[in-house]
Design a protein around this motif. Structure first.
Motif, PDB file in Angstrom:
ATOM      1  N   HIS A 128       0.193  10.245  -3.622  1.00 51.15           N
ATOM      2  CA  HIS A 128      -0.425  11.554  -3.420  1.00 51.15           C
ATOM      3  C   HIS A 128      -1.100  11.976  -4.718  1.00 51.15           C
ATOM      4  O   HIS A 128      -0.672  11.601  -5.798  1.00 51.15           O
ATOM      5  CB  HIS A 128       0.623  12.598  -3.014  1.00 51.15           C
ATOM      6  CG  HIS A 128       1.268  12.283  -1.711  1.00 51.15           C
ATOM      7  ND1 HIS A 128       0.647  12.498  -0.500  1.00 51.15           N
ATOM      8  CD2 HIS A 128       2.483  11.744  -1.425  1.00 51.15           C
ATOM      9  CE1 HIS A 128       1.445  12.107   0.471  1.00 51.15           C
ATOM     10  NE2 HIS A 128       2.559  11.640  -0.056  1.00 51.15           N
ATOM     11  N   LYS A 134       0.867  -1.186   0.000  1.00 48.98           N
ATOM     12  CA  LYS A 134       0.000   0.000   0.000  1.00 48.98           C
ATOM     13  C   LYS A 134       0.901   1.232   0.000  1.00 48.98           C
ATOM     14  O   LYS A 134       1.348   1.680   1.047  1.00 48.98           O
ATOM     15  CB  LYS A 134      -0.926  -0.025   1.215  1.00 48.98           C
ATOM     16  CG  LYS A 134      -1.867  -1.208   1.203  1.00 48.98           C
ATOM     17  CD  LYS A 134      -2.624  -1.321   2.503  1.00 48.98           C
ATOM     18  CE  LYS A 134      -3.518  -2.548   2.484  1.00 48.98           C
ATOM     19  NZ  LYS A 134      -3.626  -3.183   3.776  1.00 48.98           N
ATOM     20  N   PRO A 190       2.226   5.110  -0.373  1.00 48.40           N
ATOM     21  CA  PRO A 190       1.679   6.411   0.055  1.00 48.40           C
ATOM     22  C   PRO A 190       1.547   7.392  -1.115  1.00 48.40           C
ATOM     23  O   PRO A 190       2.182   8.436  -1.147  1.00 48.40           O
ATOM     24  CB  PRO A 190       2.701   6.890   1.083  1.00 48.40           C
ATOM     25  CG  PRO A 190       3.999   6.294   0.598  1.00 48.40           C
ATOM     26  CD  PRO A 190       3.628   4.959  -0.002  1.00 48.40           C
ATOM     27  N   SER A 235      -7.496   6.855   3.151  1.00 47.00           N
ATOM     28  CA  SER A 235      -6.321   7.687   3.466  1.00 47.00           C
ATOM     29  C   SER A 235      -5.780   8.413   2.243  1.00 47.00           C
ATOM     30  O   SER A 235      -5.146   9.460   2.369  1.00 47.00           O
ATOM     31  CB  SER A 235      -5.213   6.829   4.092  1.00 47.00           C
ATOM     32  OG  SER A 235      -4.534   6.052   3.104  1.00 47.00           O
ATOM     33  N   ASP A 245      -9.332   1.283   4.693  1.00 48.41           N
ATOM     34  CA  ASP A 245      -8.644   2.400   5.354  1.00 48.41           C
ATOM     35  C   ASP A 245      -7.603   3.031   4.434  1.00 48.41           C
ATOM     36  O   ASP A 245      -7.433   4.252   4.414  1.00 48.41           O
ATOM     37  CB  ASP A 245      -7.981   1.941   6.654  1.00 48.41           C
ATOM     38  CG  ASP A 245      -8.998   1.579   7.734  1.00 48.41           C
ATOM     39  OD1 ASP A 245     -10.165   2.030   7.640  1.00 48.41           O
ATOM     40  OD2 ASP A 245      -8.621   0.843   8.662  1.00 48.41           O
ATOM     41  N   TYR A 246      -6.908   2.195   3.679  1.00 52.35           N
ATOM     42  CA  TYR A 246      -5.892   2.698   2.761  1.00 52.35           C
ATOM     43  C   TYR A 246      -6.514   3.616   1.708  1.00 52.35           C
ATOM     44  O   TYR A 246      -6.029   4.732   1.478  1.00 52.35           O
ATOM     45  CB  TYR A 246      -5.176   1.526   2.093  1.00 52.35           C
ATOM     46  CG  TYR A 246      -4.252   1.933   0.977  1.00 52.35           C
ATOM     47  CD1 TYR A 246      -3.100   2.667   1.233  1.00 52.35           C
ATOM     48  CD2 TYR A 246      -4.534   1.612  -0.343  1.00 52.35           C
ATOM     49  CE1 TYR A 246      -2.255   3.057   0.209  1.00 52.35           C
ATOM     50  CE2 TYR A 246      -3.697   1.982  -1.374  1.00 52.35           C
ATOM     51  CZ  TYR A 246      -2.562   2.716  -1.089  1.00 52.35           C
ATOM     52  OH  TYR A 246      -1.729   3.106  -2.104  1.00 52.35           O
ATOM     53  N   LYS A 284      -7.601   9.831   0.034  1.00 53.43           N
ATOM     54  CA  LYS A 284      -8.530  10.933  -0.232  1.00 53.43           C
ATOM     55  C   LYS A 284      -8.812  11.125  -1.724  1.00 53.43           C
ATOM     56  O   LYS A 284      -8.718  12.232  -2.257  1.00 53.43           O
ATOM     57  CB  LYS A 284      -8.014  12.235   0.383  1.00 53.43           C
ATOM     58  CG  LYS A 284      -7.894  12.184   1.885  1.00 53.43           C
ATOM     59  CD  LYS A 284      -7.381  13.496   2.434  1.00 53.43           C
ATOM     60  CE  LYS A 284      -7.404  13.545   3.929  1.00 53.43           C
ATOM     61  NZ  LYS A 284      -6.529  12.634   4.620  1.00 53.43           N
ATOM     62  N   ASN A 322     -17.162   9.230   4.380  1.00 50.59           N
ATOM     63  CA  ASN A 322     -15.889   9.942   4.293  1.00 50.59           C
ATOM     64  C   ASN A 322     -15.855  10.963   3.162  1.00 50.59           C
ATOM     65  O   ASN A 322     -14.788  11.467   2.805  1.00 50.59           O
ATOM     66  CB  ASN A 322     -14.747   8.930   4.148  1.00 50.59           C
ATOM     67  CG  ASN A 322     -14.456   8.224   5.450  1.00 50.59           C
ATOM     68  OD1 ASN A 322     -13.720   8.733   6.285  1.00 50.59           O
ATOM     69  ND2 ASN A 322     -15.073   7.067   5.654  1.00 50.59           N
TER      70      ASN A 322
END
Length: 118
Positions: free
Chosen positions: A53, A49, A51, A76, A72-73, A78, A100
Motif C-alpha cells: 500500500h 506479488k 499487496p 492494482s 495487472d499487479y 495504483k 489507467n
C-alpha cells in the motif's frame, strides 16, 4: 514516498541493487520484488506479488516480456508513476498505464536520484 523496485536482486553489481542502495541513501522507503528471495541491504526481496500500500513509484528492471505478468499487479497498486529504466522500454505497457491514469517516465532511476529529479 515508497518505491517498489521490480526486478530486484542481491547482486551488488546490478542496477536494481544500486537503485535500492541510492533510494535508501536519499531516505526513500523501498520494497522489492525479484525472481529470488534475499536481502538487498536491509530490504527483503520478495518473490510474490505482495499487496503493498502507498506505492508512489514502481521502478522497472525487467525486460518487456517479463513485465507482462505484472501489468495487472502494478495497476492494482495504483502508483503515481512507473519508471522504465534503460532496457525496459515497453510501448504496450505505456498505453495500459495511460488508460489507467498512471504516469510513466522513460528514465534512469540512478540518474534521477543523482540529479535530485526523483
Amino acid at each position: 514516498m515508497k518505491t517498489l523496485v521490480l526486478g530486484a536482486t542481491t547482486n551488488k553489481e546490478r542496477y536494481s541493487y544500486k537503485a535500492i542502495h541510492n533510494l535508501i541513501g536519499k531516505s526513500h522507503q523501498v520494497v522489492a520484488i525479484g525472481s529470488k528471495q534475499g536481502m538487498a541491504l536491509d530490504v527483503p526481496i520478495e518473490t510474490e506479488k505482495m499487496p503493498y500500500h502507498g506505492i508512489d513509484t514502481v521502478t522497472l528492471y525487467l525486460n518487456p516480456i517479463h513485465q507482462r505478468e505484472y501489468y495487472d499487479y502494478i495497476i492494482s497498486l495504483k502508483p503515481r508513476r512507473v519508471i522504465f529504466n534503460p532496457g525496459t522500454e515497453n510501448p504496450e505497457f505505456y498505453t495500459i498505464l495511460m488508460e489507467n491514469g498512471i504516469e510513466y517516465e522513460i528514465a534512469c532511476t540512478l540518474v534521477l536520484l543523482a540529479t535530485n529529479q526523483y
